[in-house]
Design an enzyme around this catalytic site. Sequence first.
Site, PDB file in Angstrom:
ATOM      1  N   HIS A 226      18.937  27.706  20.048  1.00  0.00           N
ATOM      2  CA  HIS A 226      19.099  27.466  21.486  1.00  0.00           C
ATOM      3  C   HIS A 226      17.859  27.963  22.215  1.00  0.00           C
ATOM      4  CE1 HIS A 226      20.131  31.698  20.952  1.00  0.00           C
ATOM      5  NE2 HIS A 226      19.823  31.873  22.237  1.00  0.00           N
ATOM      6  N   ASP A 228      16.974  30.047  25.983  1.00  0.00           N
ATOM      7  CA  ASP A 228      17.705  30.883  26.932  1.00  0.00           C
ATOM      8  C   ASP A 228      17.564  30.329  28.356  1.00  0.00           C
ATOM      9  OD1 ASP A 228      18.356  32.468  24.808  1.00  0.00           O
ATOM     10  OD2 ASP A 228      17.074  34.150  25.367  1.00  0.00           O
ATOM     11  N   HIS A 283      15.246  29.464  19.403  1.00  0.00           N
ATOM     12  CA  HIS A 283      15.389  30.590  18.479  1.00  0.00           C
ATOM     13  C   HIS A 283      16.811  30.625  17.955  1.00  0.00           C
ATOM     14  CE1 HIS A 283      16.156  31.959  22.606  1.00  0.00           C
ATOM     15  NE2 HIS A 283      17.031  32.815  22.095  1.00  0.00           N
ATOM     16  N   ARG A 293      23.948  43.714  11.783  1.00  0.00           N
ATOM     17  CA  ARG A 293      22.790  43.596  12.661  1.00  0.00           C
ATOM     18  C   ARG A 293      23.257  43.626  14.105  1.00  0.00           C
ATOM     19  NH1 ARG A 293      19.984  39.313  14.975  1.00  0.00           N
ATOM     20  NH2 ARG A 293      17.939  40.084  15.591  1.00  0.00           N
TER      21      ARG A 293
HETATM   22  C1  OGA Z   1      20.526  35.695  22.642  1.00  0.00           C
HETATM   23  C2  OGA Z   1      19.760  35.660  21.380  1.00  0.00           C
HETATM   24  C3  OGA Z   1      19.155  36.685  19.270  1.00  0.00           C
HETATM   25  C4  OGA Z   1      19.461  37.907  18.464  1.00  0.00           C
HETATM   26  O1  OGA Z   1      21.297  36.651  22.838  1.00  0.00           O
HETATM   27  O2  OGA Z   1      20.330  34.768  23.472  1.00  0.00           O
HETATM   28  O3  OGA Z   1      19.047  34.728  21.176  1.00  0.00           O
HETATM   29  O4  OGA Z   1      18.637  38.275  17.655  1.00  0.00           O
HETATM   30  N1  OGA Z   1      19.911  36.663  20.488  1.00  0.00           N
HETATM   31  O5  OGA Z   1      20.534  38.489  18.651  1.00  0.00           O
HETATM   32 NI    NI Z   2      18.744  33.541  22.971  1.00  0.00          NI
END
Ligand code: OGA
Ligand code: NI
Length: 358
Positions: A226, A228, A283, A293
């Site tokens: 996605h 942001d 990402h 994690r």
């Molecule tokens: C988000 C995101 C990535 C992560 O919260 O928008 O892309 O590593 N998180 O948690």
């Molecule tokens: Ni994100």
Amino acid sequence: MATTQTHHSVHITHKDHDLDSLQVLPDSYQWVQPDLFPSLQQHSTPLSDTLPLIDLSLPDAPDLIGKALRTWGSFQIINHGVPLSLIHAAQSSAIDLFALPTPYKLKASRTPGTFPGYGIARINSFFPKRMWSESFTIMGSPLEHFRHLWPHDYSKRCDIMAEYDRELKSLCGRLMWIALSELGITREDINWAGPNEDFKTCNAATQLNFYPACPDPDRAMGLGAHTDTTLLTVLHQNNTRGLQILREGRQWVTVEPVAGALVVQVGDMLQIVSNGLYKSPFHQAVVNRTQKRLSVAYLFVPPENVEMSPHKKLLSPTQPPLYRPISWTDFIRIKSNNFDGLSCIRVDVKDEKQVKVG
Ligand code: OGA
Ligand code: NI
């Protein structure tokens, strides 16, 4: 890949899985990677590049940030001024939160159509399978939710999140001016940065993400690809790999965890303001077999009803605006129904000319 919302619910109920307790990956979590990126090279040699790591205290930082924003739309920073003790305190609140028994967490569930609280990622509605993660969003004070989660121990945790918000907001204000200056945009050119020109007029949410260890990590996905819906996102990940950024539409590059570093990403709204010079990168977050994690993402967004548009200083007859003006409120509505929100507000220059000529 659906472009509109499917029937798939993004709200957790008592019937949902308790991810921590699963020994095998249920079918509903067996990820189907959507055919999103035509030029993605699955088996080529990895790009040797790693995400730029920039020391914010050094004089060449603005220049390096400008370069990173134009190429990756992302970078990591150290010496950013946010106290490490605060970052760790926010992380451990997140660890405690996700470790609570599910019935407690459900008491702090998001209500449909709102952001704050516990649940699964909103973007899950665009994908046919479920993501291997849980999240908790804080906007304004988390007091009402935290009171349910920690009846005897909520006020210190609220203070930590308030302090996190203050620190990250001022860091984002600093980063905004660096990003804009690198495009030749000065304080006189922006009328929505507030009376002190520090972007305190902007809004923000702190998003806690939790990815439990996964019995079959290669077939699961923590958070699907996605972009942001922010100006900037500033993310801290614990010392476990998982975040990947799509480089030049071609390859997923893993963002190596660096102790105390923060990952900065361009969001869609800054892509609009910069008229596409800064790209909001796709990402995703993958999972692994042995380690949980955790990430804390600070989502920095424009003032609610102010229209964001490609900045006039960046426009010329040969560089027409790529996007029509839009407020964050209107854009988030578009994004909730369209996976690729930016394409919905793109001005197609060729089409316009054809219409005029015809
Ligand atoms: C988000 C995101 C990535 C992560 O919260 O928008 O892309 O590593 N998180 O948690
Ligand atoms: Ni994100």
